[in-house]
Motif scaffolding. Structure first.
Motif, PDB file in Angstrom:
ATOM      1  N   GLN A   1      -4.945  -2.989  10.329  1.00 44.21           N
ATOM      2  CA  GLN A   1      -5.605  -2.427   9.376  1.00 44.21           C
ATOM      3  C   GLN A   1      -7.059  -2.625   9.252  1.00 44.21           C
ATOM      4  OE1 GLN A   1      -4.013  -2.503   5.166  1.00 44.21           O
ATOM      5  NE2 GLN A   1      -3.178  -0.710   6.117  1.00 44.21           N
TER       6      GLN A   1
ATOM      7  N   GLN B   1      -2.134   6.854  -4.785  1.00 43.10           N
ATOM      8  CA  GLN B   1      -0.668   6.786  -4.651  1.00 43.10           C
ATOM      9  C   GLN B   1      -0.124   8.263  -4.707  1.00 43.10           C
ATOM     10  OE1 GLN B   1      -0.506   6.406  -9.268  1.00 43.10           O
ATOM     11  NE2 GLN B   1       1.063   5.274  -8.384  1.00 43.10           N
TER      12      GLN B   1
ATOM     13  N   ASP C   1      -7.014   3.645  -2.601  1.00 40.73           N
ATOM     14  CA  ASP C   1      -6.228   4.620  -2.273  1.00 40.73           C
ATOM     15  C   ASP C   1      -5.599   5.499  -3.292  1.00 40.73           C
ATOM     16  OD1 ASP C   1      -4.782   2.145  -3.047  1.00 40.73           O
ATOM     17  OD2 ASP C   1      -3.088   2.961  -2.488  1.00 40.73           O
TER      18      ASP C   1
ATOM     19  N   ILE D   1       0.745  -1.199  -0.049  1.00 40.43           N
ATOM     20  CA  ILE D   1       0.007  -0.142   0.139  1.00 40.43           C
ATOM     21  C   ILE D   1       0.782   1.234  -0.074  1.00 40.43           C
ATOM     22  CG2 ILE D   1      -1.971   1.125   0.905  1.00 40.43           C
ATOM     23  CD1 ILE D   1      -3.119  -1.159   2.125  1.00 40.43           C
ATOM     24  N   SER D   2       1.010   1.895   1.159  1.00 37.14           N
ATOM     25  CA  SER D   2       1.924   3.256   1.126  1.00 37.14           C
ATOM     26  C   SER D   2       3.125   2.884   1.685  1.00 37.14           C
ATOM     27  CB  SER D   2       1.203   4.216   2.187  1.00 37.14           C
ATOM     28  OG  SER D   2       1.377   3.947   3.464  1.00 37.14           O
TER      29      SER D   2
ATOM     30  N   ASP E   1       0.997   1.127   7.462  1.00 35.67           N
ATOM     31  CA  ASP E   1       0.502   2.277   6.715  1.00 35.67           C
ATOM     32  C   ASP E   1      -0.180   3.803   7.557  1.00 35.67           C
ATOM     33  OD1 ASP E   1       0.746   1.509   3.806  1.00 35.67           O
ATOM     34  OD2 ASP E   1      -0.539   0.007   4.641  1.00 35.67           O
TER      35      ASP E   1
ATOM     36  N   SER F   1      -2.006   3.015  -8.030  1.00 28.62           N
ATOM     37  CA  SER F   1      -2.269   2.898  -6.621  1.00 28.62           C
ATOM     38  C   SER F   1      -2.184   1.436  -6.221  1.00 28.62           C
ATOM     39  CB  SER F   1      -3.556   3.566  -6.318  1.00 28.62           C
ATOM     40  OG  SER F   1      -3.352   5.097  -6.469  1.00 28.62           O
ATOM     41  N   HIS F   2      -2.394   1.079  -4.996  1.00 31.15           N
ATOM     42  CA  HIS F   2      -2.479  -0.279  -4.521  1.00 31.15           C
ATOM     43  C   HIS F   2      -3.787  -0.758  -5.026  1.00 31.15           C
ATOM     44  CE1 HIS F   2      -3.102  -3.509  -1.808  1.00 31.15           C
ATOM     45  NE2 HIS F   2      -4.189  -3.113  -1.414  1.00 31.15           N
ATOM     46  N   SER F   3      -4.816   0.063  -4.999  1.00 33.86           N
ATOM     47  CA  SER F   3      -6.142  -0.450  -5.510  1.00 33.86           C
ATOM     48  C   SER F   3      -7.030   0.834  -5.618  1.00 33.86           C
ATOM     49  CB  SER F   3      -6.912  -1.112  -4.374  1.00 33.86           C
ATOM     50  OG  SER F   3      -7.269  -0.468  -3.146  1.00 33.86           O
TER      51      SER F   3
ATOM     52  N   ARG G   1     -11.696   3.859  -1.518  1.00 32.36           N
ATOM     53  CA  ARG G   1     -11.751   2.666  -0.670  1.00 32.36           C
ATOM     54  C   ARG G   1     -12.992   1.658  -1.125  1.00 32.36           C
ATOM     55  NH1 ARG G   1      -9.102  -0.795   2.344  1.00 32.36           N
ATOM     56  NH2 ARG G   1      -7.142   0.104   1.866  1.00 32.36           N
TER      57      ARG G   1
ATOM     58  N   VAL H   1      -4.903   3.989   6.007  1.00 38.82           N
ATOM     59  CA  VAL H   1      -5.830   3.699   4.824  1.00 38.82           C
ATOM     60  C   VAL H   1      -7.194   4.519   5.058  1.00 38.82           C
ATOM     61  CG1 VAL H   1      -4.637   1.541   4.103  1.00 38.82           C
ATOM     62  CG2 VAL H   1      -6.596   1.464   5.396  1.00 38.82           C
TER      63      VAL H   1
END
Lengths: 424, 363
Positions: B119, A322, A320, A251-252, B68, A315-317, B13, B74
């Motif tokens: 998370q 980036q 999120d 992810i980040s 994260d 981006s991860h998905s 998300r 997130v």
């Protein structure tokens, strides 16, 4: 009892060994124990030094522009196979773009692209036997496409309609297909990893010539399951290929915050297996390495670790952004100089196997296929409510059958509160 | 700007149209502030962020860590905190839940205030051993010579409209079965702030599960001051005489609507109780209420069988046996994994809760 006694004897032996080393002058032997390394009085020799090891280089076959760097490394694949790799890669790029858009339009709830990592899918898939079992993480749909899973099937799963093989129970991109020897994807990270050696052990015991490949990311490699998986596979000599897509980010979180050593490949040594580091954006290099790994795995009946160095361009998905954590100039550089699709196209053109006309036609046909797949999938009914209760067990227990009747009664009593019309 | 980024991230998300939760479309009902003083309008995510900020400000040993969390998490709960408190106190860990909880136990045992984030509650299971065999038994096995009381583990839980198996689960039942830890679930922004500060400062390991569908969907006036709300104390949200309706977390919003429906359609007076702390739970408030009303409906999203509702029902039938006018009803998720496309049929929605109220009244 017997095992306990053996342990005790072993401990006594160790004790005697220590005494022997300490009191050699009293007539004890000073040699190393029967199991284990030699002794030394030179601490430097017994030091694992961070400065003595160089980072492992990255194996590649094609230059960034798609030029064959060393003819001896040409895998010698038939032209049509390499063209097929390219066509499938374009299919993945296009379906990624359109499903990403579909999510943005609110047509599907979630999506993840493979943007920038496509070569890891097709290079590895092409080097495997079609019946080698795949345990994927979630960013390897190209492996399924290579084996014949259709763009329509991808789209149906992402729309969770009645054609989804798993009855719409999971989020988009959680594919699976027994026909293509591909286990269904689970979102939790690394959980598939210790299962892979188990499956591989079963194959080996059954005398199969097939092996298992398990894909995972640089983030997942930090989970406890990853350690258990590699240690089990090495210790129990399981024919499994551990394939890490090291794309730089969990992810980040950049890899620098996920591990301090030299990536993943060198961990192989710690577990007692072969390891390779390959350019994950070079489809032919990935092919060569996976082919070699497969030979080793099947011949030796033991695991191999591959670390494919790649880069997550997206981006991860869809959940999120980036730009909040990734250096976008770095992204731009990877896109411009190392994009796997451009690199393979450069190679194909240099071989006279591809041109602009073919490119235009492929893109247009693929886009049309995906557009009509989305149009069709969107109009399809969702799976029957029946499937909320199937597959929890092989046979639904009585309590669950009663719960199903309860839901059906509730829906009949308050129809305006349930979206029954959209379901089969 | 940060707010906009947070909104856009959460929208990405979980899809752009938030919250697409129920066919019947329940919305969050803002509450009055639980304490006096100046307030600001905060969403649940901002109230959590505000509580974390105060915890860090008032305790120099406090640290926030997890996957994260450095860039804000997130869900954006730790947004801006690394900039404010530095990367020694707000930091990313490697991706390992067992590592996060084990590290937190060690940090807390040393005496620091450890605030860990997992998370998603769905991803906490690799840490189960650290929770059940370590965090929960640390004090008992050392006769309080050592303990990990300053540990708090936060995790988002529950249905969100499109989370499927692995982004929707309610895991409180597993942890309610573990003596030695506390389990807390807030129902909205101002409750979350007060309960989180109390959890962080409580000298027992606390598992704090946040209803993720309310992060952006719930907003209300939240006191800006540093305040705590009591743990192990249920709250009566609405007094009533006919039926006690009991739940916690985001389910409270559903139960409110069911109570209103029961009032308007059946003329039934419900007493709505938010349990707030699942372990150790407030028996007295619940027992007193059921002895008064004679009827109980319990509801949670987690599956029916062996869910926390079973514990509530068993205790109430033992303590209120002579007062009960009807069998206790449990309205819960079904005994299946959380099924993405069937979510509207799976969750204990308003009409299912209403129907249970009707059942106990008609008995």
């Amino acid at each position: 009892m017997a095992a306990g006694a053996a342990r005790l004897v072993g401990r006594l032996g160790l004790l005697v060994g220590r005494r022997a080393r300490n009191y050699g002058r009293m007539g004890y032997s000073d040699s190393a124990p029967s199991r284990g390394p030699e002794y030394t009085t030179d601490l430097a020799e017994a030091t694992v030094s961070l400065t003595s090891k160089q980072p492992l280089p990255v194996y590649r076959v094609l230059s960034a522009g798609g030029e064959m760097l060393d003819p001896s490394q040409d895998p010698g694949l038939p032209g049509e196979t390499v063209v097929r790799m390219y066509e499938k890669m374009v299919g993945l790029c296009q379906v990624d773009q359109q499903l990403y858009k579909a999510q943005r339009m609110g047509l599907i709830s979630f999506y993840m692209t493979s943007y920038g990592e496509e070569a890891t899918h097709f290079g590895s898939a092409a080097a495997l036997h079609e019946k080698d079992m795949v345990y994927a993480q979630y960013r390897e749909p190209g492996v399924l496409l290579w084996r014949g899973f259709s763009l329509d099937q991808m789209v149906d799963q992402c729309f969770n309609n009645r054609h989804d093989l798993a009855h719409g129970r999971q989020m988009p991109v959680h594919y699976g297909s027994p026909e293509h020897y591909f286990q269904f994807i689970s979102s939790p990270l690394a959980t598939q990893m210790p299962q892979a050696p188990g499956y591989a052990h079963g194959l080996k015991q059954a005398g199969s010539d097939n092996c298992v490949i398990v894909y995972f990311g640089d983030g997942a490699a930090q989970e406890g399951d990853a350690h258990a998986a590699m240690n089990f596979a090495a210790t129990l000599k399981c024919p499994v290929i551990f394939f890490c897509r090291n794309n730089g980010y969990a992810i980040s979180t950049p890899v620098e915050e996920n591990y301090k050593g030299d990536g993943l490949a060198q961990r192989a040594l710690g577990y007692g297996m072969e390891g390779y580091r390959v350019d994950g954006n070079d489809v032919l290099a990935v092919y060569n390495v996976t082919k070699k790994a497969r030979e080793l795995v099947v011949d030796e009946g033991a695991p191999v670790l591959i670390e494919a160095m790649t880069y997550r361009l997206g981006s991860h998905s869809t959940s999120d952004d980036q730009t909040g954590y990734q250096d976008m100039s770095e992204v731009k550089d990877w896109r411009e100089r190392y994009f796997p699709r451009d690199r393979l196209r450069g190679y194909l053109q240099s071989q006279g196997l591809w041109d602009q006309e073919k490119e235009d036609e492929l893109v247009s046909v693929t886009n049309e296929t995906i557009r009509s797949a989305i149009k069709r999938a969107r109009a399809e009914k969702k799976p029957s409510l029946e499937h909320m209760f199937t597959d929890v067990y092989d046979v639904p227990p009585l309590r669950l059958r009663r719960q199903k009747e309860e839901v059906q009664a509730m829906v009949a009593k308050y129809p305006e509160h349930f979206p029954t019309a959209s379901h089969e | 700007m940060a707010g906009r980024l947070a909104r856009s991230l959460l929208q990405r998300r979980f899809g752009q149209r938030l919250p697409v939760r129920l066919a019947s479309g329940e919305a969050y009902v803002p509450e009055k502030p639980p304490v006096e003083g100046k307030t600001e309008n905060m969403k649940l995510v901002h109230a959590i962020n505000n509580a974390l900020d105060i915890a860090m400000e008032t305790d120099s040993t406090a640290a926030i860590f997890g996957e994260d969390v450095g860039f804000g998490g997130v869900f954006r709960c730790s947004a801006n905190l690394r900039d404010k408190y530095g990367s020694n106190r707000v930091f990313n860990t490697p991706l390992s839940e067992q590592g996060i909880v084990g590290f937190g136990i060690g940090l807390a045992t040393q005496g620091s205030t450890a605030i860990a984030e997992i998370q998603f509650a769905d991803y906490i299971h690799p840490a189960f051993d650290q929770v059940v065999n370590e965090a929960a038994k640390y004090r008992y096995r050392s006769a309080s010579h050592y303990h990990c009381g300053p540990l708090t583990v936060r995790a988002p839980y529950g249905a969100v409209g499109h989370g499927g198996h692995y982004h929707s689960q309610s895991v409180e039942g597993f942890y309610a079965h573990v003596p030695g830890i506390k389990v807390v679930i807030p129902r909205g922004p101002s409750q979350a702030k007060g309960l989180l500060l109390a959890s962080i400062r409580d000298q027992n390991p606390v598992f704090f599960f946040e209803p993720k569908w309310l992060y952006q969907a719930a907003a209300e006036e939240v006191p800006v001051a540093d305040y705590e709300l009591p743990l192990s104390k249920a709250e009566i949200l609405q007094s009533g005489s006919d039926v006690t309706v009991l739940g916690y977390g985001s389910q409270i919003q559903i139960l409110r609507q069911a109570c209103e429906m029961a009032q308007s359609e059946l003329g039934v007076s419900c007493e709505l109780i938010d349990l707030r702390t699942i372990l150790p739970w407030d028996e007295d408030t619940v027992i007193q209420s059921v002895c008064k009303t004679g009827r109980l409906v319990v509801s949670h999203e987690a599956p029916l069988t062996a869910g926390f509702g079973a514990e509530l029902a068993a205790t109430v039938q033992a303590e209120c046996f002579n007062h009960l006018e009807a069998p206790i009803q449990r309205v819960c998720g079904w005994d299946t994994p959380f099924p993405l496309i069937f979510e509207p049929f799976y969750i204990p929605n308003k009409v299912r809760c209403f129907d249970a109220i009707r059942t106990v009244v008609d008995y």
